[in-house]
Design a protein around this motif. Structure first.
Motif, short mmCIF file in Angstrom:
data_model
loop_
_atom_site.label_atom_id
_atom_site.label_comp_id
_atom_site.label_asym_id
_atom_site.label_seq_id
_atom_site.Cartn_x
_atom_site.Cartn_y
_atom_site.Cartn_z
N THR A 1 6.92 -33.37 38.13
CA THR A 1 6.37 -33.53 36.96
C THR A 1 6.73 -34.48 35.80
O THR A 1 8.10 -34.72 35.67
N ALA A 2 5.77 -35.12 35.13
CA ALA A 2 6.62 -36.02 34.13
C ALA A 2 7.10 -35.00 33.06
O ALA A 2 6.51 -34.08 32.63
N PRO A 3 8.05 -35.63 32.10
CA PRO A 3 8.38 -34.81 31.09
C PRO A 3 7.57 -34.83 29.90
O PRO A 3 6.66 -35.63 29.62
N LYS A 4 7.53 -33.55 29.47
CA LYS A 4 6.65 -33.23 28.30
C LYS A 4 7.31 -34.11 27.16
O LYS A 4 8.51 -34.11 26.67
N LEU A 5 6.32 -34.45 26.21
CA LEU A 5 6.65 -35.28 25.01
C LEU A 5 6.26 -34.66 23.72
O LEU A 5 5.37 -34.01 23.80
N LEU A 6 7.35 -34.90 22.80
CA LEU A 6 6.99 -34.42 21.42
C LEU A 6 7.05 -35.47 20.41
O LEU A 6 7.67 -36.63 20.61
N ASN A 7 5.83 -35.52 19.71
CA ASN A 7 5.90 -36.48 18.56
C ASN A 7 6.49 -35.99 17.15
O ASN A 7 5.84 -35.10 16.52
N VAL A 8 7.57 -36.27 16.91
CA VAL A 8 8.70 -35.53 15.77
C VAL A 8 8.33 -36.44 14.39
O VAL A 8 8.65 -37.73 14.34
N ALA A 9 8.11 -35.79 13.49
CA ALA A 9 8.11 -36.37 12.26
C ALA A 9 9.30 -36.56 11.48
O ALA A 9 9.87 -37.58 10.93
N SER A 10 10.01 -35.50 11.61
CA SER A 10 11.53 -35.37 11.07
C SER A 10 12.08 -34.11 11.83
O SER A 10 11.42 -33.28 12.27
N ALA B 1 -0.73 -28.52 17.49
CA ALA B 1 -1.32 -29.91 18.07
C ALA B 1 -0.44 -30.38 19.14
O ALA B 1 -1.02 -31.23 19.83
N GLN B 2 0.83 -29.86 19.42
CA GLN B 2 1.60 -30.24 20.35
C GLN B 2 1.98 -28.73 21.17
O GLN B 2 3.29 -28.86 21.89
N LEU C 1 9.62 -25.94 25.09
CA LEU C 1 10.91 -25.94 24.41
C LEU C 1 11.24 -24.65 23.68
O LEU C 1 12.27 -23.88 24.06
N ALA C 2 9.98 -23.77 23.43
CA ALA C 2 10.40 -22.47 22.75
C ALA C 2 10.98 -21.46 23.73
O ALA C 2 11.62 -20.71 23.63
N VAL D 1 9.87 -38.08 21.64
CA VAL D 1 11.03 -37.55 22.50
C VAL D 1 10.72 -36.63 23.34
O VAL D 1 9.70 -36.17 23.28
N THR D 2 11.68 -36.52 24.22
CA THR D 2 11.18 -35.41 25.68
C THR D 2 11.73 -33.80 25.05
O THR D 2 12.55 -34.02 23.99
N VAL D 3 10.90 -33.08 25.44
CA VAL D 3 11.70 -31.71 25.27
C VAL D 3 12.98 -31.51 25.90
O VAL D 3 13.79 -31.00 25.07
N GLU D 4 13.32 -32.14 26.73
CA GLU D 4 14.58 -32.22 27.25
C GLU D 4 15.80 -32.79 26.43
O GLU D 4 17.00 -32.38 26.11
N GLN D 5 15.46 -33.91 25.56
CA GLN D 5 16.33 -34.62 24.68
C GLN D 5 16.48 -33.45 23.33
O GLN D 5 17.51 -33.46 22.98
N VAL D 6 15.54 -32.95 22.87
CA VAL D 6 15.71 -31.83 21.76
C VAL D 6 16.61 -30.63 22.40
O VAL D 6 17.48 -30.28 21.70
#
Length: 191
Positions: free
Chosen positions: A2-11, A80-81, A88-89, A53-58
């Motif tokens: 499966t493709a990695p899950k992505l997050l759009n992080v503001a900060s 929204a994500q 991740l949680a 970023v990916t969930v894995e990176q975080v």
């Protein structure tokens, strides 16, 4: 595969005491469907690409700090994500740590199956602070900006007793930047 899950992080902050009990990592997510008057994170409202970023990176960064009590999600609007944040949680909780999340949605809305991934994400949140920020109801409350917002202790892993000695505001100063987080303090002008 499966493709990695992505997050759009503001900060993000690797360590904070003003965003939940004990020391926690904080992610602010980019994009919010709400436009609360007086929002303290107006730069995070637009649904635009910020830092992908990916969930894995975080997760890898989080694992490098085993002394953290958990992770907190703010925004923007974390739900929204929800699909990626649920993964991740889940990892954070599986490591014996806690998850805290703010949302403009009410808990009933999140349980209604209207928001993709919301029910799964809720299963991995220990403390949810829900409700829009209402500027006319601004108060100096723990982890909340306005008195309409509610604390929902969803698992018992975070309790009301854990919410003592959380600073209302926090400033971090490094040679590269100055970061402010927390909640504005209302000053009573009648005094």
């Amino acid at each position: 595969m499966t493709a990695p899950k992505l997050l759009n992080v503001a900060s993000w902050l690797p360590r904070s005491r003003a965003n939940g009990p004990k020391t926690r990592m904080v992610l602010w997510l980019q994009g919010c469907p709400f436009r609360c008057s007086g929002c303290q994170n107006p730069d995070y409202l637009e649904f635009q690409m910020n830092r992908i970023v990916t969930v894995e990176q975080v997760w890898e960064v989080f694992q490098q700090m085993p002394d953290l009590a958990g992770m907190s999600f703010s925004g923007g609007e974390p739900f929204a994500q929800a699909v990626a944040l649920a993964e991740l949680a889940s990892r954070v909780q599986a490591a014996g740590k806690t998850v805290l999340c703010w949302s403009g949605y009410r808990l009933e809305q999140l349980r209604s199956s209207q928001i993709p991934g919301a029910k799964d994400f809720l299963e991995h949140i220990d403390l949810l602070i829900d409700g829009l920020f209402v500027e006319l109801q601004a108060e100096n409350l723990v982890l909340r900006g306005s008195k309409n917002q509610q604390l929902h202790f969803l698992t018992g892993r975070i309790t009301e007793e854990d919410l003592v000695d959380i600073p209302r505001q926090e400033w971090m100063v490094t040679p590269e930047m100055v970061t402010y987080t927390g909640f504005p303090i209302e000053v009573d002008s009648k005094k």
